[in-house]
Scaffold this motif. Structure first.
Motif, PDB file in Angstrom:
ATOM      1  N   VAL A  72       0.865  -1.187   0.000  1.00 52.70           N
ATOM      2  CA  VAL A  72       0.000   0.000   0.000  1.00 52.70           C
ATOM      3  C   VAL A  72       0.900   1.233   0.000  1.00 52.70           C
ATOM      4  O   VAL A  72       1.909   1.287   0.719  1.00 52.70           O
ATOM      5  CB  VAL A  72      -0.913   0.011   1.242  1.00 52.70           C
ATOM      6  N   ARG A  73       0.543   2.194  -0.829  1.00 57.58           N
ATOM      7  CA  ARG A  73       1.271   3.465  -0.831  1.00 57.58           C
ATOM      8  C   ARG A  73       0.245   4.578  -0.692  1.00 57.58           C
ATOM      9  O   ARG A  73      -0.666   4.700  -1.522  1.00 57.58           O
ATOM     10  CB  ARG A  73       2.079   3.621  -2.123  1.00 57.58           C
ATOM     11  N   THR A  74       0.403   5.377   0.343  1.00 59.34           N
ATOM     12  CA  THR A  74      -0.553   6.460   0.601  1.00 59.34           C
ATOM     13  C   THR A  74       0.047   7.786   0.159  1.00 59.34           C
ATOM     14  O   THR A  74       1.206   7.861  -0.256  1.00 59.34           O
ATOM     15  CB  THR A  74      -0.873   6.539   2.102  1.00 59.34           C
ATOM     16  N   VAL A  75      -0.735   8.844   0.306  1.00 56.37           N
ATOM     17  CA  VAL A  75      -0.233  10.169  -0.063  1.00 56.37           C
ATOM     18  C   VAL A  75       1.029  10.519   0.728  1.00 56.37           C
ATOM     19  O   VAL A  75       1.917  11.192   0.214  1.00 56.37           O
ATOM     20  CB  VAL A  75      -1.339  11.236   0.126  1.00 56.37           C
ATOM     21  N   GLU A  76       1.121  10.028   1.964  1.00 55.95           N
ATOM     22  CA  GLU A  76       2.343  10.287   2.746  1.00 55.95           C
ATOM     23  C   GLU A  76       3.557   9.673   2.052  1.00 55.95           C
ATOM     24  O   GLU A  76       4.664  10.191   2.147  1.00 55.95           O
ATOM     25  CB  GLU A  76       2.218   9.705   4.154  1.00 55.95           C
ATOM     26  N   GLY A  77       3.335   8.563   1.366  1.00 52.88           N
ATOM     27  CA  GLY A  77       4.433   7.832   0.738  1.00 52.88           C
ATOM     28  C   GLY A  77       4.866   8.400  -0.602  1.00 52.88           C
ATOM     29  O   GLY A  77       5.819   7.904  -1.203  1.00 52.88           O
ATOM     30  N   LEU A  78       4.174   9.454  -1.076  1.00 48.31           N
ATOM     31  CA  LEU A  78       4.634  10.084  -2.319  1.00 48.31           C
ATOM     32  C   LEU A  78       5.889  10.917  -2.060  1.00 48.31           C
ATOM     33  O   LEU A  78       6.728  11.095  -2.947  1.00 48.31           O
ATOM     34  CB  LEU A  78       3.546  10.981  -2.916  1.00 48.31           C
ATOM     35  N   ALA A  79       5.979  11.481  -0.844  1.00 49.82           N
ATOM     36  CA  ALA A  79       7.174  12.251  -0.467  1.00 49.82           C
ATOM     37  C   ALA A  79       8.219  11.296   0.094  1.00 49.82           C
ATOM     38  O   ALA A  79       7.888  10.202   0.545  1.00 49.82           O
ATOM     39  CB  ALA A  79       6.803  13.284   0.581  1.00 49.82           C
ATOM     40  N   ASP A  80       9.473  11.685   0.031  1.00 50.30           N
ATOM     41  CA  ASP A  80      10.476  10.880   0.715  1.00 50.30           C
ATOM     42  C   ASP A  80      11.488  11.785   1.418  1.00 50.30           C
ATOM     43  O   ASP A  80      11.606  12.974   1.120  1.00 50.30           O
ATOM     44  CB  ASP A  80      11.142   9.848  -0.212  1.00 50.30           C
ATOM     45  N   ASP A  81      12.185  11.199   2.397  1.00 51.67           N
ATOM     46  CA  ASP A  81      13.081  11.976   3.261  1.00 51.67           C
ATOM     47  C   ASP A  81      14.182  12.651   2.456  1.00 51.67           C
ATOM     48  O   ASP A  81      14.606  13.755   2.768  1.00 51.67           O
ATOM     49  CB  ASP A  81      13.710  11.071   4.328  1.00 51.67           C
ATOM     50  N   ASN A  83      14.242  13.501  -0.990  1.00 55.39           N
ATOM     51  CA  ASN A  83      13.871  14.496  -2.008  1.00 55.39           C
ATOM     52  C   ASN A  83      12.728  15.416  -1.585  1.00 55.39           C
ATOM     53  O   ASN A  83      12.366  16.332  -2.323  1.00 55.39           O
ATOM     54  CB  ASN A  83      13.486  13.781  -3.304  1.00 55.39           C
ATOM     55  N   GLY A  84      12.150  15.169  -0.425  1.00 58.28           N
ATOM     56  CA  GLY A  84      11.038  16.007   0.030  1.00 58.28           C
ATOM     57  C   GLY A  84       9.762  15.686  -0.729  1.00 58.28           C
ATOM     58  O   GLY A  84       9.520  14.536  -1.099  1.00 58.28           O
ATOM     59  N   LEU A  85       8.965  16.722  -0.976  1.00 56.90           N
ATOM     60  CA  LEU A  85       7.677  16.507  -1.635  1.00 56.90           C
ATOM     61  C   LEU A  85       7.863  15.978  -3.048  1.00 56.90           C
ATOM     62  O   LEU A  85       8.816  16.332  -3.743  1.00 56.90           O
ATOM     63  CB  LEU A  85       6.897  17.823  -1.703  1.00 56.90           C
ATOM     64  N   ASP A  86       6.907  15.153  -3.458  1.00 57.88           N
ATOM     65  CA  ASP A  86       6.869  14.721  -4.854  1.00 57.88           C
ATOM     66  C   ASP A  86       6.539  15.941  -5.732  1.00 57.88           C
ATOM     67  O   ASP A  86       5.820  16.850  -5.292  1.00 57.88           O
ATOM     68  CB  ASP A  86       5.769  13.660  -5.004  1.00 57.88           C
ATOM     69  N   PRO A  87       7.031  15.994  -6.967  1.00 50.98           N
ATOM     70  CA  PRO A  87       6.704  17.114  -7.858  1.00 50.98           C
ATOM     71  C   PRO A  87       5.198  17.362  -8.009  1.00 50.98           C
ATOM     72  O   PRO A  87       4.780  18.517  -8.177  1.00 50.98           O
ATOM     73  CB  PRO A  87       7.329  16.686  -9.189  1.00 50.98           C
ATOM     74  N   VAL A  88       4.404  16.323  -7.934  1.00 51.56           N
ATOM     75  CA  VAL A  88       2.947  16.515  -8.019  1.00 51.56           C
ATOM     76  C   VAL A  88       2.454  17.283  -6.792  1.00 51.56           C
ATOM     77  O   VAL A  88       1.630  18.212  -6.897  1.00 51.56           O
ATOM     78  CB  VAL A  88       2.219  15.159  -8.147  1.00 51.56           C
ATOM     79  N   GLN A  89       2.942  16.918  -5.628  1.00 50.94           N
ATOM     80  CA  GLN A  89       2.545  17.629  -4.410  1.00 50.94           C
ATOM     81  C   GLN A  89       2.965  19.096  -4.484  1.00 50.94           C
ATOM     82  O   GLN A  89       2.189  19.999  -4.163  1.00 50.94           O
ATOM     83  CB  GLN A  89       3.181  16.952  -3.181  1.00 50.94           C
TER      84      GLN A  89
END
Ligand code: FES
Ligand code: FES
Length: 164
Positions: A72-81, A83-89
């Motif tokens: 399972v991957r949630t919205v929290e999992g789009l970001a990572d320690d 690179n920070g926020l995902d470009p979509v976020q």
């Protein structure tokens, strides 16, 4: 029952899950992942969208027990320690596509999936991909802007350049 699965790249387990419990409830109430929102709990709004084995699903419609041994991957999992926020976020923030924010987690996951499949979607592609995600606040134009911005950045390799 106990449910053991992988959430955002980490093994997790939830105890005392009851048979009728949804994945959404388990994520929010048992596993400290409140990003996915509960707006209708009947598959109508898309605010609870998460990836299940790489495909977007409404987590309010998935029984918690169904995710045993799955990813399972949630919205929290789009970001990572790293690179920070995902470009979509980042694009949703920069385009002003967030008002109350209730619909946003689902839109982010759905947009992320769209751009993985189609990095340069047409407006029709975007509308179709997001047709199951309801927003009561924005009128959708800022959301369209955000998806176009994320797409442009993805294609240029720049995750933070703001288009004006
Ligand atoms: S809360 Fe799941 S679709 Fe609305
Ligand atoms: S920003 Fe409020 S429902 Fe979309």
């Amino acid at each position: 029952m106990r449910v053991t699965f992988n959430a955002n790249g980490r093994p997790v387990e939830a105890d005392d899950v009851w048979e009728g419990e949804s994945l959404l409830f388990m994520l929010r109430e048992r596993l400290g992942l409140p990003g996915s929102k509960n707006a209708c709990e009947q598959g109508e709004c898309g605010s609870c969208t998460v990836y299940l084995d790489g495909a977007p699903v409404c987590s309010c419609l998935v029984a918690a027990g169904q995710v045993q041994d799955r990813e399972v991957r949630t919205v929290e999992g789009l970001a990572d320690d790293e690179n920070g926020l995902d470009p979509v976020q980042q694009a949703f923030i920069d385009a002003g596509a967030v008002q109350c924010g209730f619909c946003t987690p689902g839109l982010l996951v759905q947009t992320h999936d769209l751009l993985e499949r189609e990095p340069q979607p047409s407006d029709n592609d975007i509308r179709e991909a997001l047709s199951g995600n309801l927003c009561r606040c924005t009128g959708y134009e800022k959301i369209m802007d955000a998806v176009r911005l994320a797409s442009a950045r993805k294609c240029s390799g720049n995750s933070s350049e703001v288009s004006r």
